[in-house]
Scaffold this motif. Structure first.
Motif, PDB file in Angstrom:
ATOM      1  N   ALA A 356       0.819  -1.209   0.000  1.00  0.00           N
ATOM      2  CA  ALA A 356       0.000   0.000   0.000  1.00  0.00           C
ATOM      3  C   ALA A 356       0.852   1.258   0.000  1.00  0.00           C
ATOM      4  O   ALA A 356       1.961   1.287   0.543  1.00  0.00           O
ATOM      5  CB  ALA A 356      -0.920   0.000   1.228  1.00  0.00           C
ATOM      6  N   ASN A 357       0.304   2.300  -0.618  1.00  0.00           N
ATOM      7  CA  ASN A 357       0.866   3.653  -0.551  1.00  0.00           C
ATOM      8  C   ASN A 357       2.342   3.698  -0.953  1.00  0.00           C
ATOM      9  O   ASN A 357       3.196   4.180  -0.197  1.00  0.00           O
ATOM     10  CB  ASN A 357       0.697   4.225   0.863  1.00  0.00           C
ATOM     11  N   GLN A 358       2.628   3.181  -2.113  1.00  0.00           N
ATOM     12  CA  GLN A 358       4.010   3.223  -2.554  1.00  0.00           C
ATOM     13  C   GLN A 358       4.086   3.422  -4.072  1.00  0.00           C
ATOM     14  O   GLN A 358       3.107   3.246  -4.790  1.00  0.00           O
ATOM     15  CB  GLN A 358       4.761   1.945  -2.171  1.00  0.00           C
ATOM     16  N   GLU A 359       5.262   3.787  -4.515  1.00  0.00           N
ATOM     17  CA  GLU A 359       5.535   3.946  -5.937  1.00  0.00           C
ATOM     18  C   GLU A 359       6.380   2.764  -6.391  1.00  0.00           C
ATOM     19  O   GLU A 359       7.412   2.474  -5.795  1.00  0.00           O
ATOM     20  CB  GLU A 359       6.275   5.262  -6.178  1.00  0.00           C
ATOM     21  N   GLN A 360       5.939   2.087  -7.424  1.00  0.00           N
ATOM     22  CA  GLN A 360       6.593   0.878  -7.907  1.00  0.00           C
ATOM     23  C   GLN A 360       7.083   1.117  -9.336  1.00  0.00           C
ATOM     24  O   GLN A 360       6.333   1.586 -10.191  1.00  0.00           O
ATOM     25  CB  GLN A 360       5.609  -0.291  -7.859  1.00  0.00           C
ATOM     26  N   VAL A 361       8.357   0.785  -9.594  1.00  0.00           N
ATOM     27  CA  VAL A 361       8.952   0.967 -10.915  1.00  0.00           C
ATOM     28  C   VAL A 361       9.129  -0.403 -11.562  1.00  0.00           C
ATOM     29  O   VAL A 361       9.713  -1.314 -10.966  1.00  0.00           O
ATOM     30  CB  VAL A 361      10.308   1.699 -10.832  1.00  0.00           C
ATOM     31  N   ILE A 362       8.614  -0.546 -12.789  1.00  0.00           N
ATOM     32  CA  ILE A 362       8.687  -1.829 -13.502  1.00  0.00           C
ATOM     33  C   ILE A 362       9.508  -1.642 -14.772  1.00  0.00           C
ATOM     34  O   ILE A 362       9.250  -0.726 -15.566  1.00  0.00           O
ATOM     35  CB  ILE A 362       7.273  -2.329 -13.842  1.00  0.00           C
ATOM     36  N   ASP A 363      10.471  -2.513 -14.969  1.00  0.00           N
ATOM     37  CA  ASP A 363      11.345  -2.466 -16.145  1.00  0.00           C
ATOM     38  C   ASP A 363      10.665  -3.195 -17.313  1.00  0.00           C
ATOM     39  O   ASP A 363      10.467  -4.412 -17.272  1.00  0.00           O
ATOM     40  CB  ASP A 363      12.677  -3.116 -15.804  1.00  0.00           C
ATOM     41  N   LEU A 364      10.318  -2.435 -18.355  1.00  0.00           N
ATOM     42  CA  LEU A 364       9.669  -3.011 -19.536  1.00  0.00           C
ATOM     43  C   LEU A 364      10.606  -3.105 -20.739  1.00  0.00           C
ATOM     44  O   LEU A 364      10.153  -3.378 -21.851  1.00  0.00           O
ATOM     45  CB  LEU A 364       8.453  -2.163 -19.931  1.00  0.00           C
ATOM     46  N   SER A 365      11.885  -2.888 -20.512  1.00  0.00           N
ATOM     47  CA  SER A 365      12.821  -2.811 -21.636  1.00  0.00           C
ATOM     48  C   SER A 365      12.868  -4.091 -22.458  1.00  0.00           C
ATOM     49  O   SER A 365      13.148  -4.060 -23.654  1.00  0.00           O
ATOM     50  CB  SER A 365      14.221  -2.461 -21.121  1.00  0.00           C
ATOM     51  N   ALA A 366      12.588  -5.236 -21.839  1.00  0.00           N
ATOM     52  CA  ALA A 366      12.663  -6.508 -22.564  1.00  0.00           C
ATOM     53  C   ALA A 366      11.374  -6.842 -23.304  1.00  0.00           C
ATOM     54  O   ALA A 366      11.325  -7.815 -24.071  1.00  0.00           O
ATOM     55  CB  ALA A 366      13.007  -7.639 -21.593  1.00  0.00           C
ATOM     56  N   MET A 367      10.330  -6.050 -23.115  1.00  0.00           N
ATOM     57  CA  MET A 367       9.046  -6.341 -23.759  1.00  0.00           C
ATOM     58  C   MET A 367       8.985  -5.724 -25.146  1.00  0.00           C
ATOM     59  O   MET A 367       9.577  -4.677 -25.410  1.00  0.00           O
ATOM     60  CB  MET A 367       7.894  -5.801 -22.899  1.00  0.00           C
ATOM     61  N   LYS A 368       8.251  -6.384 -26.034  1.00  0.00           N
ATOM     62  CA  LYS A 368       8.077  -5.898 -27.391  1.00  0.00           C
ATOM     63  C   LYS A 368       7.157  -4.677 -27.404  1.00  0.00           C
ATOM     64  O   LYS A 368       6.358  -4.471 -26.496  1.00  0.00           O
ATOM     65  CB  LYS A 368       7.494  -6.990 -28.275  1.00  0.00           C
ATOM     66  N   SER A 369       7.246  -3.896 -28.434  1.00  0.00           N
ATOM     67  CA  SER A 369       6.347  -2.751 -28.598  1.00  0.00           C
ATOM     68  C   SER A 369       4.920  -3.250 -28.802  1.00  0.00           C
ATOM     69  O   SER A 369       4.695  -4.313 -29.400  1.00  0.00           O
ATOM     70  CB  SER A 369       6.773  -1.906 -29.800  1.00  0.00           C
ATOM     71  N   GLY A 370       3.971  -2.471 -28.295  1.00  0.00           N
ATOM     72  CA  GLY A 370       2.575  -2.862 -28.470  1.00  0.00           C
ATOM     73  C   GLY A 370       1.710  -2.389 -27.310  1.00  0.00           C
ATOM     74  O   GLY A 370       2.158  -1.658 -26.417  1.00  0.00           O
ATOM     75  N   VAL A 371       0.450  -2.802 -27.346  1.00  0.00           N
ATOM     76  CA  VAL A 371      -0.515  -2.423 -26.306  1.00  0.00           C
ATOM     77  C   VAL A 371      -0.543  -3.500 -25.220  1.00  0.00           C
ATOM     78  O   VAL A 371      -0.606  -4.695 -25.516  1.00  0.00           O
ATOM     79  CB  VAL A 371      -1.927  -2.246 -26.907  1.00  0.00           C
ATOM     80  N   TYR A 372      -0.506  -3.060 -23.969  1.00  0.00           N
ATOM     81  CA  TYR A 372      -0.538  -3.964 -22.823  1.00  0.00           C
ATOM     82  C   TYR A 372      -1.636  -3.528 -21.852  1.00  0.00           C
ATOM     83  O   TYR A 372      -2.046  -2.365 -21.829  1.00  0.00           O
ATOM     84  CB  TYR A 372       0.808  -3.987 -22.099  1.00  0.00           C
ATOM     85  N   THR A 373      -2.082  -4.471 -21.047  1.00  0.00           N
ATOM     86  CA  THR A 373      -3.084  -4.192 -20.010  1.00  0.00           C
ATOM     87  C   THR A 373      -2.440  -4.362 -18.644  1.00  0.00           C
ATOM     88  O   THR A 373      -1.847  -5.409 -18.360  1.00  0.00           O
ATOM     89  CB  THR A 373      -4.287  -5.152 -20.126  1.00  0.00           C
ATOM     90  N   VAL A 374      -2.544  -3.336 -17.815  1.00  0.00           N
ATOM     91  CA  VAL A 374      -2.037  -3.377 -16.447  1.00  0.00           C
ATOM     92  C   VAL A 374      -3.222  -3.583 -15.508  1.00  0.00           C
ATOM     93  O   VAL A 374      -4.205  -2.837 -15.561  1.00  0.00           O
ATOM     94  CB  VAL A 374      -1.297  -2.076 -16.084  1.00  0.00           C
TER      95      VAL A 374
END
Length: 390
Positions: A356-374
């Motif tokens: 709870a109540n935090q900022e989370q950083v996710i590395d997407l550099s290895a993912m292909k270009s395109g539309v994603y759902t979070v």
């Protein structure tokens, strides 16, 4: 979070009367015996203020409404349910849960009644030392008697009784175990081996029966069924009505649920939430089939995490969007559990726990270009965001 796709959507109760305190007959075999029923499906979704609850339920007062603890929510499989919130560290009805008294139509009163409902506790619900659950009651300006239930540590279930005249007999306790062996005894401070527990992560069906004693005689009855199985049976209660209390009879549904107790052991250590559905009060036995609208027979089919999809909550920020390498998720949720990212085919490509109540950083550099759902999941919500990865 599991999706139980095999659980059918509940059928709607047929509305027979529309006034407050009405009998909403639900296809029970003995419809004429049902004196109150509510599955919330006819109520507007959203937060309920005291004024809004008065309008929909015909009550005079509600603890918890104006404090933002009462909601009608729409779930994926079960239709609308009542959500009640219990804030961290708070106990008693003024600061925790919800409490209101719903009079029966015509202000009628009864000496003998059955009552049933469904209650759902999320998988990470912490019962602590105890809390209250709805029941029946008698109330006038001069007299008051309540017949509620109580959960204890690890979900142990008990009758919880407040009589108009406090019994003076030795060993009297307001809490009585749901046990068929010895409901009054707890050897070595431990529960009876057959004392039942409320489950987490699945819907629990509760039914209770009260027959008030003849004033001055010990012939009152209390029974309790958990998920259709008899779990408590008291045959000789003489405390409902004393000799001078012939006027006492049940005349209200007492919707009372909160964490309660004097010690810190009762205080919830985090924000908690529970869901309620399918209230029925009847002059005859209700049973699981009479109380529920889904047509499932196996209780496991009722194992359903509330799934409320929110596409616009301002309590979660996902940025930048479009994103190249580093996606930031900032949340002010009280109890988030996970973040998942799915590709355009719906395949899971990333998952991680959240706090709870935090900022989370996710590395997407290895993912292909395109539309994603979070998808950010909590006990009561699925918050969904679409992102574009460049």
């Amino acid at each position: 979070m599991k999706n139980y796709l095999h659980e059918p959507k509940k059928k709607l109760f047929a509305l027979v009367l529309c006034t407050i305190g009405t009998t909403l007959f639900s296809g029970l075999s003995a419809q004429k015996n049902v004196i109150y029923s509510n599955n919330f499906d006819k109520l507007p979704v959203g937060r309920y203020s005291q004024e809004k609850l008065k309008k929909e339920f015909g009550v005079t007062h509600c603890n918890g409404c104006d404090q933002g603890r009462v909601f009608i929510k729409k779930t994926k499989y079960r239709g609308k349910v009542l959500e009640v919130r219990y804030p961290k560290n708070q106990v008693r009805s003024k600061k925790s849960g919800m409490q209101t008294r719903i009079p029966f139509k015509g202000n009628k009163k009864y000496d003998e009644l059955y009552m049933s409902y469904w209650v759902y506790f999320p998988k990470n619900f912490n019962f602590r030392a105890g809390g209250k659950l709805p029941g029946l009651m008698y109330r006038t300006d001069k007299r008051d008697m309540s017949l509620r239930l109580m959960w204890r540590k690890n979900g142990l279930l008990e009758f919880y009784v407040h009589y108009n005249t406090y019994p003076t007999r030795a060993g009297f306790d307001e809490s009585i175990n749901w046990s068929l062996k010895d409901p009054y005894s707890e050897p070595k401070m431990k529960p009876q081996s057959d004392q039942v527990r409320l489950a987490k992560g699945k819907w629990n069906h509760i039914e209770m029966y009260y027959k008030l004693n003849t004033p001055g005689k010990a012939n009152g009855i209390m029974k309790g069924w958990l998920n259709g199985k008899l779990a408590g049976h008291i045959k000789n209660n003489g405390d409902f009505r004393q000799k001078n209390e012939k006027d006492i009879s049940m005349n209200r549904l007492f919707f009372s649920t909160f964490f309660g107790g004097k010690d810190k052991e009762f205080q919830p250590v985090k924000d908690e939430v529970a869901f309620f559905d399918g209230f029925v009060v009847s002059k005859s036995r209700i049973g699981m089939k009479g109380a529920k609208r889904p047509s499932f027979d196996n209780l496991e089919d009722a194992s359903l995490e509330p799934e409320i999809v929110d596409h616009a909550s301002d309590r979660v920020q996902v940025y930048p969007n479009p994103v190249q390498d580093r996606l930031i998720i900032s949340n002010t949720l009280d109890n988030p559990s996970s973040v998942k990212i799915l590709n355009i085919l719906g395949q899971l490509v990333y998952t991680e726990d959240m706090t709870a109540n935090q900022e989370q950083v996710i590395d997407l550099s290895a993912m292909k270009s395109g539309v994603y759902t979070v998808v950010i999941t909590s006990d009561t919500q699925k918050i969904i965001r679409k992102i574009l990865k460049n």
